[in-house]
Design a protein around this motif. Structure first.
Motif, PDB file in Angstrom:
ATOM      1  N   SER A 293       3.937  14.060   5.866  1.00 36.92           N
ATOM      2  CA  SER A 293       3.624  13.072   4.839  1.00 36.92           C
ATOM      3  C   SER A 293       4.630  11.925   4.881  1.00 36.92           C
ATOM      4  N   GLY A 294       4.145  10.727   4.707  1.00 39.25           N
ATOM      5  CA  GLY A 294       4.989   9.548   4.739  1.00 39.25           C
ATOM      6  C   GLY A 294       5.092   8.921   6.109  1.00 39.25           C
ATOM      7  N   LEU A 295       4.640   9.638   7.127  1.00 35.65           N
ATOM      8  CA  LEU A 295       4.650   9.109   8.486  1.00 35.65           C
ATOM      9  C   LEU A 295       3.224   9.078   9.008  1.00 35.65           C
ATOM     10  N   THR A 296       2.987   8.231   9.970  1.00 31.00           N
ATOM     11  CA  THR A 296       1.651   8.117  10.565  1.00 31.00           C
ATOM     12  C   THR A 296       1.769   8.175  12.080  1.00 31.00           C
TER      13      THR A 296
ATOM     14  N   THR B 163       2.594   3.209   0.731  1.00 35.07           N
ATOM     15  CA  THR B 163       2.852   2.618  -0.577  1.00 35.07           C
ATOM     16  C   THR B 163       1.685   1.787  -1.095  1.00 35.07           C
ATOM     17  N   CYS B 164       0.587   1.747  -0.371  1.00 36.68           N
ATOM     18  CA  CYS B 164      -0.558   0.925  -0.800  1.00 36.68           C
ATOM     19  C   CYS B 164      -1.221   1.548  -2.021  1.00 36.68           C
ATOM     20  N   ALA B 165      -1.476   0.730  -3.029  1.00 39.87           N
ATOM     21  CA  ALA B 165      -2.083   1.235  -4.256  1.00 39.87           C
ATOM     22  C   ALA B 165      -3.598   1.364  -4.148  1.00 39.87           C
ATOM     23  N   HIS B 166      -4.232   0.461  -3.439  1.00 39.86           N
ATOM     24  CA  HIS B 166      -5.699   0.469  -3.355  1.00 39.86           C
ATOM     25  C   HIS B 166      -6.192   0.847  -1.964  1.00 39.86           C
ATOM     26  N   SER B 167      -5.925   0.016  -0.969  1.00 44.48           N
ATOM     27  CA  SER B 167      -6.451   0.277   0.369  1.00 44.48           C
ATOM     28  C   SER B 167      -5.515  -0.321   1.401  1.00 44.48           C
ATOM     29  N   CYS B 168      -5.783  -0.009   2.667  1.00 43.17           N
ATOM     30  CA  CYS B 168      -4.975  -0.489   3.781  1.00 43.17           C
ATOM     31  C   CYS B 168      -5.937  -0.976   4.862  1.00 43.17           C
ATOM     32  N   VAL B 169      -5.664  -2.168   5.398  1.00 38.07           N
ATOM     33  CA  VAL B 169      -6.553  -2.752   6.401  1.00 38.07           C
ATOM     34  C   VAL B 169      -5.743  -3.182   7.613  1.00 38.07           C
ATOM     35  N   SER B 170      -6.417  -3.277   8.742  1.00 36.41           N
ATOM     36  CA  SER B 170      -5.776  -3.703   9.982  1.00 36.41           C
ATOM     37  C   SER B 170      -5.936  -5.211  10.132  1.00 36.41           C
TER      38      SER B 170
ATOM     39  N   ARG C  24      -8.147  -4.553  -4.423  1.00 37.36           N
ATOM     40  CA  ARG C  24      -9.526  -4.826  -4.807  1.00 37.36           C
ATOM     41  C   ARG C  24      -9.624  -6.215  -5.453  1.00 37.36           C
ATOM     42  N   GLU C  25     -10.853  -6.691  -5.578  1.00 38.98           N
ATOM     43  CA  GLU C  25     -11.082  -7.988  -6.215  1.00 38.98           C
ATOM     44  C   GLU C  25     -10.586  -7.948  -7.646  1.00 38.98           C
ATOM     45  N   GLY C  26      -9.911  -8.996  -8.049  1.00 39.42           N
ATOM     46  CA  GLY C  26      -9.345  -9.049  -9.385  1.00 39.42           C
ATOM     47  C   GLY C  26      -7.885  -8.647  -9.427  1.00 39.42           C
ATOM     48  N   PHE C  27      -7.319  -8.245  -8.273  1.00 46.73           N
ATOM     49  CA  PHE C  27      -5.913  -7.863  -8.168  1.00 46.73           C
ATOM     50  C   PHE C  27      -5.282  -8.637  -7.016  1.00 46.73           C
ATOM     51  N   LYS C  28      -3.955  -8.770  -7.059  1.00 50.12           N
ATOM     52  CA  LYS C  28      -3.212  -9.398  -5.968  1.00 50.12           C
ATOM     53  C   LYS C  28      -2.044  -8.503  -5.584  1.00 50.12           C
ATOM     54  N   LEU C  29      -1.590  -8.638  -4.330  1.00 47.52           N
ATOM     55  CA  LEU C  29      -0.552  -7.785  -3.781  1.00 47.52           C
ATOM     56  C   LEU C  29       0.812  -8.198  -4.313  1.00 47.52           C
ATOM     57  N   GLY C  30       1.548  -7.203  -4.828  1.00 39.99           N
ATOM     58  CA  GLY C  30       2.889  -7.448  -5.333  1.00 39.99           C
ATOM     59  C   GLY C  30       3.926  -7.382  -4.232  1.00 39.99           C
ATOM     60  N   SER C  31       5.201  -7.586  -4.603  1.00 37.10           N
ATOM     61  CA  SER C  31       6.292  -7.630  -3.623  1.00 37.10           C
ATOM     62  C   SER C  31       6.567  -6.272  -3.000  1.00 37.10           C
ATOM     63  N   ARG C  32       6.242  -5.191  -3.710  1.00 34.37           N
ATOM     64  CA  ARG C  32       6.506  -3.836  -3.197  1.00 34.37           C
ATOM     65  C   ARG C  32       5.231  -3.132  -2.734  1.00 34.37           C
ATOM     66  N   GLY C  33       4.194  -3.903  -2.485  1.00 28.19           N
ATOM     67  CA  GLY C  33       2.939  -3.321  -2.012  1.00 28.19           C
ATOM     68  C   GLY C  33       2.036  -2.869  -3.129  1.00 28.19           C
ATOM     69  N   GLN C  34       2.454  -3.044  -4.388  1.00 26.71           N
ATOM     70  CA  GLN C  34       1.610  -2.640  -5.507  1.00 26.71           C
ATOM     71  C   GLN C  34       0.557  -3.709  -5.786  1.00 26.71           C
ATOM     72  N   CYS C  35      -0.498  -3.335  -6.480  1.00 29.70           N
ATOM     73  CA  CYS C  35      -1.575  -4.261  -6.822  1.00 29.70           C
ATOM     74  C   CYS C  35      -1.428  -4.681  -8.281  1.00 29.70           C
ATOM     75  N   VAL C  36      -1.312  -5.982  -8.513  1.00 23.88           N
ATOM     76  CA  VAL C  36      -1.091  -6.539  -9.843  1.00 23.88           C
ATOM     77  C   VAL C  36      -2.365  -7.233 -10.311  1.00 23.88           C
ATOM     78  N   ASP C  37      -2.706  -7.011 -11.584  1.00 24.11           N
ATOM     79  CA  ASP C  37      -3.918  -7.617 -12.139  1.00 24.11           C
ATOM     80  C   ASP C  37      -3.792  -9.137 -12.154  1.00 24.11           C
TER      81      ASP C  37
END
Length: 497
Positions: free
Chosen positions: A200-203, A218-225, A235-248
């Motif tokens: 866990s924590g490694l890929t 650390t992705c709150a919603h999803s991860c894309v290439s 997701r729509e309606g949120f933006k990426l924060g400085s630590r990878g979190q999703c902010v409304d």
């Protein structure tokens, strides 16, 4: 008995040392050999070479190689002297005086074993930016041929390894291989039959055998290439924060044009927003309507055709002069008058007072008695009247105006009504079918009448004969009389037919 090796060539390519970090194996042309310094008898020596993918060193195949060996006895494959094969084996003896062969008992334990490998792997093709590190159990590096079990790792500067390979016979296998062989080449865990996994924590890196930090951990919603790299996404309606979190996202604060219609207010929601109505406004038909209008209604307020309007109780109607007021209204020809005193009564507009035995009533005025009320026709209503125009006219501002007509040539014409013509074969078939049906009915009727006529004739003849017998003087019983009466009745029925 010892045999000294007299052939010594100037080329010395193999140095096998008993101690130190020097390599213990070397490859020449397409063959490799190695020295294992470990105590073993002849049988164990053969097994040791076979397990590493080779066989005992054959001195006849390596006569072109001069050897400098550490002092000691080492199992090899060499011609034996006379003696039972099961009892005598050949070893190499290295002393200060040189190298010699010695026949020994096969169960004797000597200092080590020399193995040779005829199936080897070539060096991997060179790459412009990549560097290959080769590793064997005996410290091989920088050779052109490699024995089985050699591991080759392809590196790129400042990047994780590109790939990992294992020499198996004469070919390289790319990691991951089967888990029972060197853990499948995996950096962490190997999952049967041949796949690598990470904790866990490694890929798993795209080289399929090393583990790297999971960029999506650390992705709150999803991860894309994105261009070959994994990045967090929201997701729509949120933006990426400085630590990878999703902010409304506060859509109402970022876009002032949202909910800009009259009476609307913007309310932020998690991941979205909602248009609501301001104070003193009510949502009606998807729009915000000023509800302060209803506060001044004399009776009540309700939705009427998508708008808020004042409404009145039964017996009242909205005052045409003031839409917030109600006036008395009579929906019948006669209604009771509203009296404040016995001699002071009032009637709604369009009605007149009429004193009757039951009291004062309000009776409807027929406004249409005045022919000047309307230009064309007048329809009286309770409390009023309605003007109606003739065909071709329409009522506008209390007057009947002629409708604008289209040019004659552009007027639509009514389609002529004609019965649908039937094909000739349909008419012929119908007539033929009707004729056949009529003939069948006539034949059936004739057959029934013929049968009935014959039957009645026989009955009449029989009855006539019985009638003649009645006139003879005979004694007649009651039963005979009833039977004769029945025959007479049946004959009369046949006559009617």
């Amino acid at each position: 008995m010892m045999l000294v090796l007299k052939r010594a060539l100037p080329l010395c390519v193999l140095f096998l040392c008993a101690a130190g970090d020097a390599p213990r194996g070397v490859c020449v042309d397409t063959q490799c050999c190695a020295l294992f310094v470990e105590s073993a008898d002849s049988k164990e020596a053969k097994t040791r070479c076979q397990n590493s993918g080779g066989e005992l060193y054959d001195v006849l195949h390596w006569s072109s190689v001069a050897l400098t060996l550490p002092h000691g006895h080492f199992w090899i494959k060499a011609p034996r002297t006379a003696g039972p094969a099961s009892e005598r084996c050949r070893s190499t003896v290295v002393t200060a005086g040189g190298v010699s062969f010695e026949d020994r008992t096969c169960t004797d334990r000597v200092d080590g074993v020399m193995c040779q490998y005829t199936s080897t792997c070539p060096a991997l093709p060179p790459s412009k930016d990549a560097h290959v590190n080769y590793t064997t159990a005996w410290g091989f590096e920088g050779q052109t041929r490699f024995p089985p079990g050699t591991v080759a790792v392809v590196h790129v500067p400042d990047q994780p390894p590109v790939s990992k390979h294992l020499c198996a016979g004469t070919q390289w296998m790319r990691a991951p291989w089967r888990c029972e062989v060197m853990n499948g080449g995996c950096e962490r865990a190997c999952t049967d039959p041949q796949s690598c996994s990470c904790p866990s924590g490694l890929t798993l890196h795209h080289n399929n055998y090393t583990c790297t930090e999971d960029p999506c951990a650390t992705c709150a919603h999803s991860c894309v290439s994105v261009k070959g790299k994994w990045e967090c996404s929201c997701r729509e309606g949120f933006k990426l924060g400085s630590r990878g979190q999703c902010v409304d996202v506060d859509e109402c604060a970022e876009d002032s044009t949202l909910c800009a219609d009259q009476g609307q207010a913007c309310e932020n929601k998690e991941g979205s927003y909602e248009c609501t109505c301001q104070e003193d406004y009510d949502l009606l038909g998807g729009a915000c309507v000023d509800a302060s209008f209803c506060a001044h209604c004399e009776h009540s307020c309700d939705e009427v055709q998508g708008e808020l309007k004042c409404v009145c109780r039964k017996g009242f109607r909205v005052d045409p002069q003031d839409p917030q007021k109600c006036e008395e209204f009579c929906s019948e020809q006669d209604c009771p008058a509203k009296c404040t005193r016995p001699d002071q009564c009032y009637c709604p507009e369009g009605f007149i007072k009429d004193k009757r035995d039951t009291g004062t009533v309000c009776t409807d005025i027929d406004e249409c008695e005045d022919e000047a009320r309307c230009e064309h026709h007048c329809n009286n209503t309770f409390g009023g009247f309605v003007c109606v125009c003739e065909e071709g006219f329409h009522l506008q501002d209390g007057h009947c105006k002629l409708l604008q007509t289209l040019p004659i040539q552009s007027r639509p014409t009514a389609a002529s009504v004609h019965p649908t013509a039937l094909p000739s074969y349909v008419k012929t078939g119908s007539i033929l079918g009707i004729t056949v049906f009529a003939l069948l009915c006539a034949a059936l009727l004739y057959f029934l009448l013929h049968r009935l006529f014959n039957y009645c004739t026989k009955v009449q003849f029989y009855s006539l004969k019985r009638d003649m017998d009645i006139f003879t003087l005979q004694q007649v019983s009651t039963g005979t009389y009833k039977k004769l009466s029945h025959d007479w009745q049946f004959r009369n029925d046949c006559h009617r037919l």
